[in-house]
Structures are given as structure tokens and as C-alpha cells.
Scaffold this motif. Structure first.
Motif, mmCIF file in Angstrom:
data_model
loop_
_atom_site.group_PDB
_atom_site.id
_atom_site.type_symbol
_atom_site.label_atom_id
_atom_site.label_comp_id
_atom_site.label_asym_id
_atom_site.label_seq_id
_atom_site.Cartn_x
_atom_site.Cartn_y
_atom_site.Cartn_z
ATOM 1 N N SER A 90 10.765 -14.442 -4.977
ATOM 2 C CA SER A 90 11.936 -14.581 -3.906
ATOM 3 C C SER A 90 12.640 -15.565 -3.488
ATOM 4 O O SER A 90 13.009 -15.870 -2.607
ATOM 5 N N SER A 104 6.727 -2.550 -6.230
ATOM 6 C CA SER A 104 6.736 -2.473 -5.334
ATOM 7 C C SER A 104 6.773 -0.661 -4.901
ATOM 8 O O SER A 104 7.533 0.451 -6.179
ATOM 9 N N THR A 178 18.234 -5.739 0.937
ATOM 10 C CA THR A 178 16.545 -5.312 1.504
ATOM 11 C C THR A 178 18.054 -6.558 3.797
ATOM 12 O O THR A 178 18.376 -7.439 2.771
ATOM 13 N N THR A 180 16.768 -7.426 7.097
ATOM 14 C CA THR A 180 16.415 -7.997 8.057
ATOM 15 C C THR A 180 17.287 -8.444 9.501
ATOM 16 O O THR A 180 16.544 -8.368 10.306
ATOM 17 N N ARG A 205 8.106 -0.726 2.929
ATOM 18 C CA ARG A 205 7.833 -2.263 2.802
ATOM 19 C C ARG A 205 7.142 -2.378 1.256
ATOM 20 O O ARG A 205 6.356 -4.079 1.308
ATOM 21 N N TRP A 206 6.067 -1.816 0.915
ATOM 22 C CA TRP A 206 4.682 -2.051 -0.119
ATOM 23 C C TRP A 206 5.256 -2.388 -0.773
ATOM 24 O O TRP A 206 5.607 -2.054 -1.884
ATOM 25 N N SER A 210 7.648 -10.541 1.974
ATOM 26 C CA SER A 210 7.445 -10.250 3.876
ATOM 27 C C SER A 210 8.230 -11.221 3.585
ATOM 28 O O SER A 210 8.100 -12.359 3.429
ATOM 29 N N SER A 213 7.746 -8.893 9.336
ATOM 30 C CA SER A 213 7.909 -7.364 8.906
ATOM 31 C C SER A 213 8.437 -6.208 10.098
ATOM 32 O O SER A 213 8.683 -5.374 9.248
ATOM 33 N N ASP A 216 11.822 -6.342 8.824
ATOM 34 C CA ASP A 216 12.116 -5.519 7.194
ATOM 35 C C ASP A 216 12.708 -4.771 6.668
ATOM 36 O O ASP A 216 12.219 -3.554 7.023
ATOM 37 N N ASP A 242 1.994 1.261 3.020
ATOM 38 C CA ASP A 242 2.937 1.620 4.343
ATOM 39 C C ASP A 242 2.684 1.637 5.798
ATOM 40 O O ASP A 242 2.760 2.412 5.895
ATOM 41 N N GLU A 321 7.701 -14.658 13.217
ATOM 42 C CA GLU A 321 6.756 -13.560 11.898
ATOM 43 C C GLU A 321 6.960 -14.384 11.218
ATOM 44 O O GLU A 321 6.185 -13.776 9.829
ATOM 45 N N ASN A 325 4.104 -15.167 8.168
ATOM 46 C CA ASN A 325 3.541 -14.272 6.472
ATOM 47 C C ASN A 325 3.794 -15.419 5.917
ATOM 48 O O ASN A 325 2.814 -14.700 4.663
#
Length: 493
Positions: A90, A104, A178, A180, A205-206, A210, A213, A216, A242, A321, A325
């Protein structure tokens, strides 16, 4: 024939199926391009053997006529997606060396569709940024240069900056991103490519690290609208792992593509005419309106009255959030661990997070912790959630008058590396047009519309009703056909 890495995903798919070239030739072309463009810093990990292995499997499958939708297509995967045995950090020091034992759901779906992986793509740390400058691996450099003759390094946008740069520079025919609060759409606009954020819950999103949440959402980035439709079909679908995944069938978006917008109404929100936006942005917006009219659409003015509250609402909810996370990164189970001599468990937590998180991540954790703290929760977080509901209601009312909404994607073209890092508020304003759709969970995409005076790409932004990705894609196709955007960055790296 043009170099294979200059072709679109659709051209590669169709050419491979027709026998014009092999999947191995495709993989070798992109592997060579990735290796030659390391100066852009788009990839954090290269996986050429994976791309070749999947290519060989595709060549075998073609002989037996057992092809899958993405057979022969190698992709780049954003460093936010867990990939078995391949670093998934990340963009953060705190996850350095983390190699997941699981995949994922989104990347697994792409593999099941036959795609190979060229590598993991650089990104802002934990997806927090609009310029790809917060990554522990250093900034991604846009393949674009201004036409003023200067050599200033430009940002590709963020957080999916590595993804955007890879597509624009021909280092991948398609990638995962991704979004957000604009992290697919803004970098797509900055680099002259197409990117779509689907309805919240369309893509699982699995296995995605994160950030926030409730915001995303994964989505594809590629050269064309059709390419994005192909990838989105492969990425989407219900996932019981998810709890936010939508239990709904995946439409045949590519098959449903049509640029005929007769009978459709396009909404133009008056609140998006913001002071200080360059004339070139507004001129392109007006041109986009004309293109959609030419496609048969009726244009109507609409109002989204709570737009001015969207950015502050986002920068309360998302950090709140995130602070929750990111509490899992403590040095106990995986990733970085810093243990001060003679320190206790609390000292290890503090030392690990101090060393592992970058400045922007720390800033957002502190903001989020503050707005969730006793005495401030109702004043900030609860109020922000109420305003978010009002923003969603604005869109619901607007879609009683129209079928699609057109706005600019970003308030400027790409800016220089380092230009806005000292002013977080100026950086946050990059997502002023993108954030409202994220707060409402609506599908939205950016399509390249033209170039500014410096020869840098500008994007047009389409927002659709919940679950109406087809409407967004079709309007995007109408703009794409009329804009005729073919500009590519000159190779300087």
C-alpha cells in the motif's frame, strides 16, 4: 505493425484471437517497456515471469479454442490489492516486505478471466494523496511534459498515480485502481486516459487494503471506454466475503455500448461553476455539452445545492474511517516492528507507527481520531454523516430531471512534483469535482477531452444513477468518439 505496447486492450485481445500475434509476444513487449521506463517509478514490483507464464497458457488455450475473456492480456495491479506471494505494501513503509498468503477478490477474478500480471503499481501511501508523492517508494513521474520547453517533472495524479502513468506510457494495456474520493478519475484526467469508479459495492473490497471502508471502490483504468467496460465486467460481481458487496448480476457492458444518446437528458449542475477554475476547464466543459447534444442528448440545468459541503464532509468521514482501519498496523502481527530498548508494548506501538507511517497518513489519522473522540463525535462525524445523506438526496432529486451528469474531472491539468505538498488544503481541492459522487456511492468516470495551452490532458467527468454503469459508459463513448483524443506523451524516459 505498431509496437504491441502501443495498442489498446481491445486491439490486443482481438489481434491475439485472430492470430496476428501471440500472447507471449504481447507479454514480452510490455515487459520490455516496463523495464525501459523505470525512471517513471510507476511499478514497485515487476513480475515479468508471471506475465510470460500466463501468456504461454493463453497461447496453449488458443490452440485448443479454450480462451477466456482476458486471455493474452497482461495487467498492472495497484499495490493496494493483495497478491499471493508478491509484495503488497500500500505504498507504506509499515507494510514493507508483506507478501500475502491470499489473493484479493478483484485480482483473482482478473486471473480467472485469463489475465497475467506485469507487476504492482506505485501509489500514494494507503491511497492518501492526489499526486502520488506520499508513497514510501517516492513519487511517480508523469510521462507527460508541458509544451513550454521546461523539464519540470509533473504528477500523474493520485492515489492511483502509478496505474495512470503505466497506461499512459504504454507499460500496461489496463490496470486496477481504487477510488475513495477521486483516485481513479483525477489521475485518469491528468494522464489522458479513461477510468471508471463503479457503483459502491459493484467490485468486492475483500483483499484490498482499507482506507475508508464506506467510500473505497475498485475500478479499471485503460486507454478507451471499451477497454474499461471489458475490465469492469471481469472485476465485478457479488462476493460473500465482503459484507458491502452488491448481490446483483453483472451486465454485459461491452455488448451494451452505444454512443446514441437520443432520449437521454444530461444534467449540468450550476454549483460546479466554481470561481478560480481556469477558462480552459470551463471551455472544455462547454465543448463536452455540445458533444453530448450532437449525440442526441437533451441538456438541462440542475442543482446540487449541498455541493459546497462535499469536500469538508469527505475530509471528516474519510480520515475518521482511516483512523479506525489503520489501527491494525501496530508491529505485532506483520509488517514493520520498532522496539525501543527497554520499552513496553505501548512504546513499541508508538515507535512502529512513528517510523512506519508517512506525514500525510499521520495527519489524517490525527484528524480522524479527533473527530471520533468523546465530545467531538456528534459535532463533527455525526454531522458529516447527515450532510452526506443530504448530498445523496441532491443526486436522487437531480436524477428525476436527468439521466447523466456532466462536469469537469479536475480543476486543473497536472501540476509539478512538489508544487502543492506544502499546502494540504490546496492538494485536497484537486478532488472538488470528484468527491460528491464518491460520497453518494454513484458510478462516475473520466474521459479525456482535450489538451490545455501547455499540451497537457484535460478530462470530462460523467456521473450516473446508482447501478447505471451502462449509461455512464455510453455517454463516455459518445464523448470519446467526438473528442477524437489520440494524443500520447512523447517518449523521453
Amino acid at each position: 505493425m505498431a509496437e504491441l505496447n502501443s495498442l489498446t486492450l481491445t486491439q490486443l485481445r482481438d489481434g491475439f484471437r485472430a492470430g496476428d500475434f501471440s500472447a507471449r509476444e504481447i507479454a514480452e513487449s510490455f515487459n520490455a517497456a516496463v523495464a525501459a521506463a523505470r525512471a517513471l517509478n510507476a511499478y514497485t514490483v515487476e513480475t515479468p515471469d508471471d506475465a510470460l507464464a500466463c501468456a504461454d497458457a493463453a497461447d496453449t488455450a488458443r490452440q485448443s479454442r479454450a480462451l477466456k475473456p482476458l486471455s493474452g492480456i497482461p495487467l498492472g495491479i495497484k499495490d493496494l490489492f493483495a497478491t499471493v506471494g508478491v509484495d503488497t505494501t500500500s505504498g507504506s513503509k509499515i507494510l514493507g516486505g508483506f507478501k500475502p498468503a491470499y489473493e484479493s477478490t478483484v485480482s483473482a477474478k482478473l486471473r480467472d478471466a485469463g489475465a497475467g500480471m506485469l507487476g504492482k503499481l506505485n501509489m500514494d501511501e494507503f491511497a492518501m494523496g492526489s499526486s502520488n508523492e506520499t508513497s514510501t517508494y517516492g513519487p511517480v513521474i508523469s510521462p507527460w511534459k508541458g509544451s513550454d520547453g521546461g523539464n519540470a517533472a509533473l504528477t500523474p495524479g493520485g492515489s492511483s498515480g502509478g496505474s495512470a502513468a503505466a497506461v499512459a506510457a504504454g507499460l500496461a494495456p489496463g490496470v486496477t485502481g481504487t477510488d475513495t474520493g477521486g483516485s481513479i478519475r483525477q489521475p485518469a484526467a491528468f494522464t489522458g486516459i479513461t477510468g471508471i469508479k463503479p457503483t459502491y459495492g459493484r467490485c468486492s473490497r475483500w483483499g484490498i487494503v482499507s482506507f475508508a471502508s464506506s467510500l473505497d471502490q475498485a475500478g479499471p483504468m485503460a486507454r478507451t471506454v471499451r477497454d474499461c467496460a471489458i475490465l469492469l465486467e471481469a472485476m465485478s460481481g457479488f462476493d460473500p466475503k465482503d459484507s458491502t458487496s452488491l448481490d446483483a448480476p453483472v451486465p454485459a457492458w461491452e455488448q451494451g455500448l452505444s454512443s446514441d444518446l437520443k432520449g437521454k437528458r444530461v444534467g449540468i449542475p450550476r454549483e460546479y461553476r466554481i470561481d478560480g477554475v481556469p477558462d480552459e476547464i470551463n471551455a472544455l466543459w462547454d465543448q463536452g455539452i455540445a458533444w453530448l447534444k450532437d449525440a442526441g442528448a437533451e441538456v438541462v440545468e440542475i442543482s446540487l445545492p449541498h455541493t459546497k459541503y462535499a469536500l469538508p464532509t469527505y475530509y471528516i468521514i474519510a480520515p475518521a474511517e482511516a483512523s479506525s482501519n489503520l489501527a491494525r498496523y501496530d508491529g505485532v502481527r506483520y509488517g514493520l516492528r520498532e522496539v525501543p530498548e527497554g520499552g513496553n508494548l505501548d512504546a513499541m506501538y508508538a515507535a512502529t507507527r512513528a517510523a512506519g507511517f508517512g506525514a500525510e497518513v499521520k495527519r489524517r489519522i490525527m484528524i480522524g481520531t479527533y473527530v471520533l473522540s468523546a465530545g467531538f463525535y456528534d459535532a463533527y462525524f455525526t454531522k458529516a454523516q447527515r450532510v452526506r445523506a443530504l448530498i445523496k438526496q441532491d443526486f436522487a432529486r437531480a436524477f428525476e430531471q436527468c439521466d447523466i451528469i456532466l462536469t469537469p474531472t479536475a480543476p486543473s491539468a497536472a501540476f509539478g512534483i512538489g508544487e502543492k505538498m506544502s499546502d494540504p488544503l490546496a492538494m485536497y481541492l484537486n478532488d472538488v469535482f470528484a468527491v460528491p459522487a464518491s460520497l453518494a456511492g454513484l458510478p462516475a468516470m473520466s474521459v479525456p477531452g482535450g489538451l490545455d495551452a501547455q499540451g497537457l490532458p484535460l478530462g470530462l467527468h460523467l456521473i450516473g444513477r446508482e447501478m447505471d454503469e451502462q449509461g455512464v459508459l455510453n455517454a463516455g463513448l459518445a464523448i470519446e468518439e467526438r473528442a477524437g483524443f489520440t494524443a500520447r506523451p512523447g517518449k523521453w524516459w
